[in-house]
Each structure stands twice: as structure tokens, then as C-alpha cells.
Design an enzyme around this catalytic site. Structure first.
Site, PDB file in Angstrom:
ATOM      1  N   THR A  20      -5.801  -6.855  10.623  1.00 31.52           N
ATOM      2  CA  THR A  20      -6.051  -5.563   9.961  1.00 31.52           C
ATOM      3  C   THR A  20      -5.465  -4.406  10.775  1.00 31.52           C
ATOM      4  O   THR A  20      -4.804  -3.522  10.223  1.00 31.52           O
ATOM      5  CB  THR A  20      -7.578  -5.351   9.793  1.00 31.52           C
ATOM      6  OG1 THR A  20      -8.131  -6.503   9.170  1.00 31.52           O
ATOM      7  CG2 THR A  20      -7.870  -4.116   8.964  1.00 31.52           C
ATOM      8  N   ARG A  57      -2.647 -14.564   4.459  1.00 31.21           N
ATOM      9  CA  ARG A  57      -3.365 -13.795   5.491  1.00 31.21           C
ATOM     10  C   ARG A  57      -2.633 -13.928   6.830  1.00 31.21           C
ATOM     11  O   ARG A  57      -2.553 -12.973   7.599  1.00 31.21           O
ATOM     12  CB  ARG A  57      -4.809 -14.299   5.636  1.00 31.21           C
ATOM     13  CG  ARG A  57      -5.685 -14.044   4.437  1.00 31.21           C
ATOM     14  CD  ARG A  57      -6.101 -12.620   4.276  1.00 31.21           C
ATOM     15  NE  ARG A  57      -6.945 -12.131   5.341  1.00 31.21           N
ATOM     16  CZ  ARG A  57      -7.557 -10.936   5.310  1.00 31.21           C
ATOM     17  NH1 ARG A  57      -7.399 -10.136   4.265  1.00 31.21           N
ATOM     18  NH2 ARG A  57      -8.309 -10.534   6.308  1.00 31.21           N
ATOM     19  N   HIS A 106      -2.174  -5.378   1.409  1.00 31.18           N
ATOM     20  CA  HIS A 106      -3.476  -6.023   1.204  1.00 31.18           C
ATOM     21  C   HIS A 106      -3.238  -7.506   0.943  1.00 31.18           C
ATOM     22  O   HIS A 106      -2.237  -7.874   0.339  1.00 31.18           O
ATOM     23  CB  HIS A 106      -4.170  -5.411  -0.025  1.00 31.18           C
ATOM     24  CG  HIS A 106      -5.373  -6.192  -0.480  1.00 31.18           C
ATOM     25  ND1 HIS A 106      -6.601  -6.056   0.122  1.00 31.18           N
ATOM     26  CD2 HIS A 106      -5.518  -7.145  -1.448  1.00 31.18           C
ATOM     27  CE1 HIS A 106      -7.460  -6.884  -0.465  1.00 31.18           C
ATOM     28  NE2 HIS A 106      -6.834  -7.557  -1.416  1.00 31.18           N
ATOM     29  N   GLU A 151      -9.469 -10.027  -7.884  1.00 26.63           N
ATOM     30  CA  GLU A 151      -8.512  -8.939  -7.640  1.00 26.63           C
ATOM     31  C   GLU A 151      -7.289  -9.046  -8.565  1.00 26.63           C
ATOM     32  O   GLU A 151      -6.774  -8.031  -9.040  1.00 26.63           O
ATOM     33  CB  GLU A 151      -8.100  -8.951  -6.168  1.00 26.63           C
ATOM     34  CG  GLU A 151      -9.253  -8.571  -5.243  1.00 26.63           C
ATOM     35  CD  GLU A 151      -8.991  -8.795  -3.776  1.00 26.63           C
ATOM     36  OE1 GLU A 151      -9.903  -8.539  -2.978  1.00 26.63           O
ATOM     37  OE2 GLU A 151      -7.876  -9.237  -3.410  1.00 26.63           O
ATOM     38  N   ARG A 159       2.331  -6.695   8.819  1.00 30.20           N
ATOM     39  CA  ARG A 159       1.671  -5.509   9.385  1.00 30.20           C
ATOM     40  C   ARG A 159       2.258  -5.111  10.736  1.00 30.20           C
ATOM     41  O   ARG A 159       2.383  -3.925  11.041  1.00 30.20           O
ATOM     42  CB  ARG A 159       0.163  -5.748   9.471  1.00 30.20           C
ATOM     43  CG  ARG A 159      -0.504  -5.609   8.094  1.00 30.20           C
ATOM     44  CD  ARG A 159      -1.944  -6.043   8.118  1.00 30.20           C
ATOM     45  NE  ARG A 159      -2.658  -5.646   6.902  1.00 30.20           N
ATOM     46  CZ  ARG A 159      -3.856  -6.124   6.573  1.00 30.20           C
ATOM     47  NH1 ARG A 159      -4.462  -7.005   7.354  1.00 30.20           N
ATOM     48  NH2 ARG A 159      -4.450  -5.716   5.459  1.00 30.20           N
ATOM     49  N   LYS A 219       0.827  -1.216   0.000  1.00 31.36           N
ATOM     50  CA  LYS A 219       0.000   0.000   0.000  1.00 31.36           C
ATOM     51  C   LYS A 219       0.859   1.262   0.000  1.00 31.36           C
ATOM     52  O   LYS A 219       2.072   1.204   0.274  1.00 31.36           O
ATOM     53  CB  LYS A 219      -0.947  -0.055   1.195  1.00 31.36           C
ATOM     54  CG  LYS A 219      -1.969  -1.195   1.121  1.00 31.36           C
ATOM     55  CD  LYS A 219      -2.967  -1.110   2.270  1.00 31.36           C
ATOM     56  CE  LYS A 219      -4.007  -2.207   2.180  1.00 31.36           C
ATOM     57  NZ  LYS A 219      -5.029  -2.074   3.254  1.00 31.36           N
ATOM     58  N   TYR A 272     -12.622  -1.462  -3.734  1.00 32.13           N
ATOM     59  CA  TYR A 272     -13.137  -1.626  -2.369  1.00 32.13           C
ATOM     60  C   TYR A 272     -14.660  -1.482  -2.296  1.00 32.13           C
ATOM     61  O   TYR A 272     -15.198  -1.181  -1.228  1.00 32.13           O
ATOM     62  CB  TYR A 272     -12.448  -0.634  -1.431  1.00 32.13           C
ATOM     63  CG  TYR A 272     -11.044  -1.061  -1.050  1.00 32.13           C
ATOM     64  CD1 TYR A 272     -10.825  -2.148  -0.198  1.00 32.13           C
ATOM     65  CD2 TYR A 272      -9.927  -0.384  -1.533  1.00 32.13           C
ATOM     66  CE1 TYR A 272      -9.549  -2.542   0.153  1.00 32.13           C
ATOM     67  CE2 TYR A 272      -8.633  -0.779  -1.187  1.00 32.13           C
ATOM     68  CZ  TYR A 272      -8.455  -1.859  -0.341  1.00 32.13           C
ATOM     69  OH  TYR A 272      -7.190  -2.267   0.014  1.00 32.13           O
ATOM     70  N   PHE A 295     -15.486   4.168   6.895  1.00 30.66           N
ATOM     71  CA  PHE A 295     -14.115   4.527   6.496  1.00 30.66           C
ATOM     72  C   PHE A 295     -13.894   4.458   4.980  1.00 30.66           C
ATOM     73  O   PHE A 295     -12.788   4.694   4.501  1.00 30.66           O
ATOM     74  CB  PHE A 295     -13.091   3.632   7.222  1.00 30.66           C
ATOM     75  CG  PHE A 295     -13.286   2.151   7.004  1.00 30.66           C
ATOM     76  CD1 PHE A 295     -12.791   1.521   5.865  1.00 30.66           C
ATOM     77  CD2 PHE A 295     -13.952   1.380   7.944  1.00 30.66           C
ATOM     78  CE1 PHE A 295     -12.963   0.162   5.654  1.00 30.66           C
ATOM     79  CE2 PHE A 295     -14.145   0.015   7.751  1.00 30.66           C
ATOM     80  CZ  PHE A 295     -13.636  -0.594   6.591  1.00 30.66           C
TER      81      PHE A 295
HETATM   82  P1  GDP Z   1      -8.207  -6.627   5.571  1.00 34.22           P
HETATM   83  O1  GDP Z   1      -8.867  -7.782   4.857  1.00 34.22           O
HETATM   84  O2  GDP Z   1      -7.404  -7.050   6.767  1.00 34.22           O
HETATM   85  O3  GDP Z   1      -7.413  -5.742   4.633  1.00 34.22           O
HETATM   86  O4  GDP Z   1      -9.375  -5.721   6.186  1.00 34.22           O
HETATM   87  P2  GDP Z   1     -10.812  -5.292   5.622  1.00 34.22           P
HETATM   88  O5  GDP Z   1     -11.155  -6.023   4.356  1.00 34.22           O
HETATM   89  O6  GDP Z   1     -11.775  -5.366   6.773  1.00 34.22           O
HETATM   90  O7  GDP Z   1     -10.629  -3.736   5.279  1.00 34.22           O
HETATM   91  C1  GDP Z   1     -10.022  -3.314   4.098  1.00 34.22           C
HETATM   92  C2  GDP Z   1      -9.075  -2.181   4.414  1.00 34.22           C
HETATM   93  O8  GDP Z   1      -9.827  -1.067   4.900  1.00 34.22           O
HETATM   94  C3  GDP Z   1      -8.061  -2.467   5.525  1.00 34.22           C
HETATM   95  O9  GDP Z   1      -6.941  -3.184   5.103  1.00 34.22           O
HETATM   96  C4  GDP Z   1      -7.709  -1.068   5.988  1.00 34.22           C
HETATM   97  O10 GDP Z   1      -6.791  -0.431   5.081  1.00 34.22           O
HETATM   98  C5  GDP Z   1      -9.071  -0.361   5.881  1.00 34.22           C
HETATM   99  N1  GDP Z   1      -9.806  -0.418   7.155  1.00 34.22           N
HETATM  100  C6  GDP Z   1     -10.378  -1.517   7.743  1.00 34.22           C
HETATM  101  N2  GDP Z   1     -10.987  -1.194   8.886  1.00 34.22           N
HETATM  102  C7  GDP Z   1     -10.816   0.147   9.046  1.00 34.22           C
HETATM  103  C8  GDP Z   1     -11.232   1.095  10.041  1.00 34.22           C
HETATM  104  O11 GDP Z   1     -11.896   0.754  11.021  1.00 34.22           O
HETATM  105  N3  GDP Z   1     -10.858   2.398   9.847  1.00 34.22           N
HETATM  106  C9  GDP Z   1     -10.132   2.804   8.749  1.00 34.22           C
HETATM  107  N4  GDP Z   1      -9.794   4.108   8.640  1.00 34.22           N
HETATM  108  N5  GDP Z   1      -9.718   1.941   7.799  1.00 34.22           N
HETATM  109  C10 GDP Z   1     -10.051   0.635   7.934  1.00 34.22           C
END
Ligand code: GDP
Length: 144
Positions: free
Chosen positions: A95, A89, A119, A130, A106, A13, A53, A61
Site C-alpha cells: 500500500t 496483489r 487498486h 467490486e 506502486r 487511480k 470504500y 483517512f
Molecule cells: P490496499 O488494499 O493496498 O489498497 O490498501 P487498503 O485497503 O488498506 O487501503 C485502501 C486505500 O486507502 C489505499 O490503497 C490508499 O489509497 C488509502 N490508504 C491506505 N492507508 C492509508 C493511510 O494511512 N493514509 C492515507 N491518506 N491513505 C491511505
């Protein structure tokens, strides 16, 4: 197991790319036994980030996430390996970096829950969707 079940998609990212951590992250990926079968530096437009997304479009968010993901260059890649989605993962960690385990990407490189360095696809189906979003099959090479 078919080849399909053995690939996942990743992005380094904008935060991690800008911090100059791409090399170290790719080294962690290779050391964990993945092969990079496609890869490129690119930048998402705000519109393309919104498309990527779209599943999060109702989340609070979403707008910030799209702005962040289009804010600078990224490194997009397809990774091949046994049980790639699940193992990758694990390698990237939770996350929110506060919850990420030691030894994960991370934990080492994420700045925040949003700017969380990398990601990783969450299912085989999404890995294919993707991967196709960024690469044509012509651009993918099996290293076997
Ligand atoms: P991942 O699968 O671990 O990447 O998480 P998700 O699919 O739930 O979310 C996608 C992306 O959105 C994450 O990798 C973060 O960059 C962002 N994100 C997720 N949760 C939050 C949050 O609560 N606040 C903010 N600002 N960004 C978030």
C-alpha cells in the site's frame, strides 16, 4: 478452478491516470499474464467513492481517500488470470510505495500511501463485488 476464482478488479487511480501512466501500467498487467476482460475510463462521484470504500469509513483517512478517488478520471478494469487476486496483489506491491518491492506497479508509479497508482481487490469475494460495482456481466468478455 472456476472462472470466478480467476478474476480480479483494478482501478488506475486519479494520480496515475492524470500522469499519463495508464498505458505503461496496462502493459505491465498484460506482460504479467493477465487478460483485460472489461475496462473503461470513468469518474467516481464523492458519494460513489464513499460507497466503494465503505469498509474504511471508520479510518482517519476515509474522507481524504474519498475526495482523492473522486478527484479525476480513473481506468476501471477486470483482469483474468490464474490465481488472479493473489498474483495481482503481488504485482501492485505494498500500500505504501516506500515498502513496495522493485518491479511492482506502486514502486514505479505511486506518489504516496494515498495516491498509490492502483487498486487491487484483496479477496475473490471482493473482486466480484467490486467488478459488479463498475460493470454488468454484459460488459465483460472472456478472452479465452
Ligand atoms: P490496499 O488494499 O493496498 O489498497 O490498501 P487498503 O485497503 O488498506 O487501503 C485502501 C486505500 O486507502 C489505499 O490503497 C490508499 O489509497 C488509502 N490508504 C491506505 N492507508 C492509508 C493511510 O494511512 N493514509 C492515507 N491518506 N491513505 C491511505
Amino acid at each position: 478452478m472456476s472462472k470466478k476464482t480467476n478474476t480480479t478488479f483494478t482501478m488506475i487511480k486519479p494520480d496515475a491516470f492524470k500522469d499519463g501512466n495508464s498505458g505503461e501500467i496496462l502493459a505491465m498487467i498484460e506482460k504479467a499474464g493477465f487478460r483485460i476482460v472489461a475496462g473503461k475510463v470513468t469518474q467516481l462521484s464523492l458519494e460513489k467513492a464513499g460507497e466503494f470504500y465503505a469498509v474504511h469509513s471508520q479510518r482517519p483517512f476515509y474522507k481524504d481517500l474519498c475526495a482523492y478517488m473522486s478527484s479525476g478520471p480513473i481506468f476501471a478494469a477486470i483482469l483474468e488470470g490464474q490465481n488472479a487476486v493473489e498474483r495481482y496483489r503481488k504485482l501492485i506491491g505494498a500500500t505504501d510505495p516506500k515498502n513496495a518491492e522493485e518491479g511492482t506497479i506502486r514502486k514505479k508509479f505511486a506518489r504516496s500511501i494515498e495516491a498509490n497508482a492502483v487498486h487491487g481487490s484483496d479477496s475473490d469475494e471482493n473482486a466480484d463485488i467490486e467488478s459488479a460495482f463498475f460493470f454488468s456481466s454484459f460488459e465483460q468478455f472472456s478472452a479465452k
